[in-house]
Design a protein around this motif. Sequence first.
Motif, PDB file in Angstrom:
ATOM      1  N   ARG A   1       9.795  12.952 -45.414  1.00 53.64           N
ATOM      2  CA  ARG A   1      10.478  13.954 -44.543  1.00 53.64           C
ATOM      3  C   ARG A   1      10.462  13.782 -42.867  1.00 53.64           C
ATOM      4  NH1 ARG A   1       7.616  17.523 -48.169  1.00 53.64           N
ATOM      5  NH2 ARG A   1       5.840  17.500 -46.782  1.00 53.64           N
ATOM      6  N   ALA A   2       9.636  12.844 -42.786  1.00 50.89           N
ATOM      7  CA  ALA A   2       9.248  12.589 -41.036  1.00 50.89           C
ATOM      8  C   ALA A   2      10.538  11.636 -40.819  1.00 50.89           C
ATOM      9  CB  ALA A   2       8.068  11.874 -40.982  1.00 50.89           C
ATOM     10  N   HIS A   3      10.993  10.861 -41.830  1.00 48.19           N
ATOM     11  CA  HIS A   3      12.256   9.881 -41.527  1.00 48.19           C
ATOM     12  C   HIS A   3      13.440  10.898 -41.238  1.00 48.19           C
ATOM     13  CE1 HIS A   3      10.039   6.166 -41.752  1.00 48.19           C
ATOM     14  NE2 HIS A   3       9.854   6.562 -43.175  1.00 48.19           N
TER      15      HIS A   3
ATOM     16  N   PHE B   1       2.352  23.228 -29.660  1.00 47.62           N
ATOM     17  CA  PHE B   1       1.887  23.309 -28.070  1.00 47.62           C
ATOM     18  C   PHE B   1       0.859  24.355 -27.947  1.00 47.62           C
ATOM     19  CE2 PHE B   1       5.919  25.482 -26.827  1.00 47.62           C
ATOM     20  CZ  PHE B   1       5.157  26.590 -26.163  1.00 47.62           C
ATOM     21  N   VAL B   2       0.777  25.287 -28.776  1.00 53.90           N
ATOM     22  CA  VAL B   2      -0.165  26.366 -28.561  1.00 53.90           C
ATOM     23  C   VAL B   2      -1.307  26.121 -29.103  1.00 53.90           C
ATOM     24  CG1 VAL B   2      -1.134  28.677 -29.242  1.00 53.90           C
ATOM     25  CG2 VAL B   2       1.489  28.204 -28.471  1.00 53.90           C
ATOM     26  N   LEU B   3      -1.473  25.367 -30.108  1.00 58.36           N
ATOM     27  CA  LEU B   3      -2.738  24.640 -30.847  1.00 58.36           C
ATOM     28  C   LEU B   3      -3.395  23.618 -29.928  1.00 58.36           C
ATOM     29  CD1 LEU B   3      -4.810  24.212 -33.011  1.00 58.36           C
ATOM     30  CD2 LEU B   3      -3.147  22.759 -34.099  1.00 58.36           C
TER      31      LEU B   3
ATOM     32  N   LEU C   1       4.583  18.080 -34.367  1.00 61.77           N
ATOM     33  CA  LEU C   1       3.891  16.925 -33.709  1.00 61.77           C
ATOM     34  C   LEU C   1       4.453  16.775 -32.203  1.00 61.77           C
ATOM     35  CD1 LEU C   1       3.853  14.448 -36.555  1.00 61.77           C
ATOM     36  CD2 LEU C   1       1.975  15.797 -35.577  1.00 61.77           C
ATOM     37  N   SER C   2       5.744  17.305 -32.145  1.00 60.20           N
ATOM     38  CA  SER C   2       6.194  16.942 -30.718  1.00 60.20           C
ATOM     39  C   SER C   2       5.726  17.840 -30.003  1.00 60.20           C
ATOM     40  CB  SER C   2       8.013  17.050 -30.691  1.00 60.20           C
ATOM     41  OG  SER C   2       8.534  16.191 -31.471  1.00 60.20           O
TER      42      SER C   2
END
Length: 208
Positions: free
Chosen positions: A33-35, A162-164, A46-47
């Motif tokens: 899926r990441a591809h 980004f909150v995490l 992740l971004s």
Amino acid sequence: MMSVVKRLPSPSLPRPSRGLVLLLLALCAGAARAHDGAAGLAGGFLSGFMHPLAGPDHVVAMVAVGLWGAVLGQPALWLLPVVFPLVMAVGGALGVLGVPLPAVETGIALSGLVLGLAVALAVRPPLWLAAVLVGIFAVFHGHAHGTELPSAASPLAYSLGFVLATGLLHLAGIGCGALWRGRTGRLAVRAGGGAIALAGAGFLLHVW
């Protein structure tokens, strides 16, 4: 004449092996899926998670929030690190929606300078004022995250990321702020606040 047919045991894996196989399959599926690019949940998360960690101006301000909360003690110890990501999420939504906010980079640089000085000088304002100040700076940080959202990423997953990451940076600041209990530790925390303030001043000069 009846023939006795021996039933061969059906092939099975021990439970630990089954779990390992399932884990490998899940990892393979995730990699596939990441591809697909940043459009997937993983890509957006992740971004968003890496964005605060990759920006030193974000890192120093978020660590300063945790440090200042430790300096102020309860209930600021938990209130400030809760206020910041909540209000930051609002700022992120404004950025995603394209709502303009003036002087975002200046606000981010000032957050490091002001919060660092608050730690270095052990400033103790009323709790509501400390929360408002942290919230104002959180809007600038959140807006920067939102406007830099990859166009193909999932806004929700990116925001969660980004909150995490922000929460973890706050925890790092709180952990360092635990040194405040001892005399030598207080000097170290104040020195850390001074270093953050200097970094914020450097970011501010770069913006100007």
